[in-house]
Design a protein around this motif. Structure first.
Motif, PDB file in Angstrom:
ATOM      1  N   THR A   1      30.633  43.219  43.443  1.00  0.00           N
ATOM      2  CA  THR A   1      31.715  43.910  44.144  1.00  0.00           C
ATOM      3  C   THR A   1      32.211  45.118  43.347  1.00  0.00           C
ATOM      4  O   THR A   1      32.547  46.146  43.921  1.00  0.00           O
ATOM      5  CB  THR A   1      32.892  42.970  44.458  1.00  0.00           C
ATOM      6  N   GLY A   2      32.245  44.999  42.035  1.00  0.00           N
ATOM      7  CA  GLY A   2      32.629  46.147  41.206  1.00  0.00           C
ATOM      8  C   GLY A   2      31.621  47.275  41.317  1.00  0.00           C
ATOM      9  O   GLY A   2      31.989  48.447  41.370  1.00  0.00           O
ATOM     10  N   GLY A   3      30.341  46.930  41.354  1.00  0.00           N
ATOM     11  CA  GLY A   3      29.300  47.945  41.501  1.00  0.00           C
ATOM     12  C   GLY A   3      29.362  48.650  42.833  1.00  0.00           C
ATOM     13  O   GLY A   3      29.215  49.873  42.912  1.00  0.00           O
ATOM     14  N   ILE A   4      29.601  47.906  43.884  1.00  0.00           N
ATOM     15  CA  ILE A   4      29.712  48.517  45.212  1.00  0.00           C
ATOM     16  C   ILE A   4      30.941  49.419  45.285  1.00  0.00           C
ATOM     17  O   ILE A   4      30.874  50.544  45.779  1.00  0.00           O
ATOM     18  CB  ILE A   4      29.758  47.433  46.309  1.00  0.00           C
ATOM     19  N   GLY A   5      32.049  48.932  44.767  1.00  0.00           N
ATOM     20  CA  GLY A   5      33.267  49.748  44.767  1.00  0.00           C
ATOM     21  C   GLY A   5      33.099  51.010  43.947  1.00  0.00           C
ATOM     22  O   GLY A   5      33.537  52.088  44.345  1.00  0.00           O
ATOM     23  N   GLY A   6      32.475  50.880  42.806  1.00  0.00           N
ATOM     24  CA  GLY A   6      32.243  52.045  41.964  1.00  0.00           C
ATOM     25  C   GLY A   6      31.306  53.041  42.608  1.00  0.00           C
ATOM     26  O   GLY A   6      31.490  54.252  42.481  1.00  0.00           O
ATOM     27  N   ALA A   7      30.290  52.545  43.305  1.00  0.00           N
ATOM     28  CA  ALA A   7      29.339  53.444  43.970  1.00  0.00           C
ATOM     29  C   ALA A   7      30.014  54.221  45.088  1.00  0.00           C
ATOM     30  O   ALA A   7      29.737  55.402  45.278  1.00  0.00           O
ATOM     31  CB  ALA A   7      28.159  52.646  44.520  1.00  0.00           C
ATOM     32  N   VAL A   8      30.910  53.575  45.803  1.00  0.00           N
ATOM     33  CA  VAL A   8      31.617  54.256  46.884  1.00  0.00           C
ATOM     34  C   VAL A   8      32.523  55.349  46.331  1.00  0.00           C
ATOM     35  O   VAL A   8      32.599  56.441  46.875  1.00  0.00           O
ATOM     36  CB  VAL A   8      32.438  53.234  47.710  1.00  0.00           C
TER      37      VAL A   8
ATOM     38  N   GLY B   1      29.669  55.512  38.783  1.00  0.00           N
ATOM     39  CA  GLY B   1      30.725  54.570  39.162  1.00  0.00           C
ATOM     40  C   GLY B   1      30.180  53.182  39.423  1.00  0.00           C
ATOM     41  O   GLY B   1      30.848  52.185  39.139  1.00  0.00           O
ATOM     42  N   ALA B   2      28.970  53.094  39.950  1.00  0.00           N
ATOM     43  CA  ALA B   2      28.363  51.785  40.187  1.00  0.00           C
ATOM     44  C   ALA B   2      28.137  51.045  38.883  1.00  0.00           C
ATOM     45  O   ALA B   2      28.429  49.852  38.776  1.00  0.00           O
ATOM     46  CB  ALA B   2      27.041  51.946  40.942  1.00  0.00           C
ATOM     47  N   VAL B   3      27.642  51.758  37.899  1.00  0.00           N
ATOM     48  CA  VAL B   3      27.417  51.126  36.589  1.00  0.00           C
ATOM     49  C   VAL B   3      28.744  50.728  35.955  1.00  0.00           C
ATOM     50  O   VAL B   3      28.895  49.614  35.440  1.00  0.00           O
ATOM     51  CB  VAL B   3      26.623  52.069  35.664  1.00  0.00           C
ATOM     52  N   ALA B   4      29.719  51.616  36.017  1.00  0.00           N
ATOM     53  CA  ALA B   4      31.028  51.316  35.434  1.00  0.00           C
ATOM     54  C   ALA B   4      31.694  50.152  36.154  1.00  0.00           C
ATOM     55  O   ALA B   4      32.247  49.252  35.518  1.00  0.00           O
ATOM     56  CB  ALA B   4      31.917  52.549  35.492  1.00  0.00           C
ATOM     57  N   GLY B   5      31.633  50.134  37.477  1.00  0.00           N
ATOM     58  CA  GLY B   5      32.234  49.044  38.244  1.00  0.00           C
ATOM     59  C   GLY B   5      31.570  47.710  37.973  1.00  0.00           C
ATOM     60  O   GLY B   5      32.236  46.683  37.860  1.00  0.00           O
ATOM     61  N   ALA B   6      30.252  47.711  37.879  1.00  0.00           N
ATOM     62  CA  ALA B   6      29.536  46.472  37.584  1.00  0.00           C
ATOM     63  C   ALA B   6      29.863  45.967  36.191  1.00  0.00           C
ATOM     64  O   ALA B   6      30.040  44.771  35.977  1.00  0.00           O
ATOM     65  CB  ALA B   6      28.035  46.687  37.725  1.00  0.00           C
ATOM     66  N   THR B   7      29.988  46.879  35.240  1.00  0.00           N
ATOM     67  CA  THR B   7      30.324  46.490  33.881  1.00  0.00           C
ATOM     68  C   THR B   7      31.719  45.888  33.805  1.00  0.00           C
ATOM     69  O   THR B   7      31.930  44.842  33.198  1.00  0.00           O
ATOM     70  CB  THR B   7      30.230  47.701  32.933  1.00  0.00           C
ATOM     71  N   VAL B   8      32.666  46.534  34.437  1.00  0.00           N
ATOM     72  CA  VAL B   8      34.044  46.019  34.448  1.00  0.00           C
ATOM     73  C   VAL B   8      34.108  44.698  35.193  1.00  0.00           C
ATOM     74  O   VAL B   8      34.781  43.761  34.771  1.00  0.00           O
ATOM     75  CB  VAL B   8      35.007  47.062  35.062  1.00  0.00           C
ATOM     76  N   GLY B   9      33.405  44.606  36.312  1.00  0.00           N
ATOM     77  CA  GLY B   9      33.407  43.367  37.075  1.00  0.00           C
ATOM     78  C   GLY B   9      32.825  42.204  36.315  1.00  0.00           C
ATOM     79  O   GLY B   9      33.348  41.090  36.348  1.00  0.00           O
ATOM     80  N   ALA B  10      31.751  42.428  35.588  1.00  0.00           N
ATOM     81  CA  ALA B  10      31.120  41.352  34.808  1.00  0.00           C
ATOM     82  C   ALA B  10      31.991  40.956  33.624  1.00  0.00           C
ATOM     83  O   ALA B  10      31.998  39.788  33.215  1.00  0.00           O
ATOM     84  CB  ALA B  10      29.752  41.793  34.329  1.00  0.00           C
ATOM     85  N   ALA B  11      32.731  41.899  33.080  1.00  0.00           N
ATOM     86  CA  ALA B  11      33.551  41.608  31.910  1.00  0.00           C
ATOM     87  C   ALA B  11      34.912  41.001  32.257  1.00  0.00           C
ATOM     88  O   ALA B  11      35.603  40.504  31.372  1.00  0.00           O
ATOM     89  CB  ALA B  11      33.771  42.889  31.117  1.00  0.00           C
ATOM     90  N   THR B  12      35.283  41.016  33.534  1.00  0.00           N
ATOM     91  CA  THR B  12      36.569  40.478  33.938  1.00  0.00           C
ATOM     92  C   THR B  12      36.582  38.971  33.742  1.00  0.00           C
ATOM     93  O   THR B  12      35.724  38.264  34.246  1.00  0.00           O
ATOM     94  CB  THR B  12      36.852  40.812  35.421  1.00  0.00           C
ATOM     95  N   ALA B  13      37.572  38.494  33.003  1.00  0.00           N
ATOM     96  CA  ALA B  13      37.667  37.060  32.712  1.00  0.00           C
ATOM     97  C   ALA B  13      38.258  36.313  33.900  1.00  0.00           C
ATOM     98  O   ALA B  13      38.994  36.871  34.692  1.00  0.00           O
ATOM     99  CB  ALA B  13      38.522  36.839  31.487  1.00  0.00           C
ATOM    100  N   ASP B  14      37.923  35.057  34.002  1.00  0.00           N
ATOM    101  CA  ASP B  14      38.475  34.201  35.062  1.00  0.00           C
ATOM    102  C   ASP B  14      39.907  33.878  34.798  1.00  0.00           C
ATOM    103  O   ASP B  14      40.444  33.670  33.860  1.00  0.00           O
ATOM    104  CB  ASP B  14      37.693  32.900  35.172  1.00  0.00           C
TER     105      ASP B  14
END
Length: 55
Positions: free
Chosen positions: A29-36, A42-55
């Motif tokens: 979802t972070g990658g898709i949001g970043g790509a948009v 932005g896709a790479v940045a969004g995916a990175t932030v999304g994967a690093a987000t803690a539960d």
């Protein structure tokens, strides 16, 4: 104006990065949001932030 757009784009990417039940879904979802918002970078940045987000 450019800094306002950059700030808004960053907020949108971070907001979408937290969506999902596990790290894979958050990265997707972070990658898709970043790509948009910011294209391929932005896709790479969004995916990175999304994967690093803690539960």
């Amino acid at each position: 104006m450019r800094s306002l757009f950059a700030t808004a784009a960053s907020v949108m990417v971070l907001a979408l990065a937290g969506c999902g039940d596990n790290a894979t879904e958050r990265a997707a979802t972070g990658g898709i949001g970043g790509a948009v918002v910011a294209g391929p970078v932005g896709a790479v940045a969004g995916a990175t932030v999304g994967a690093a987000t803690a539960d």
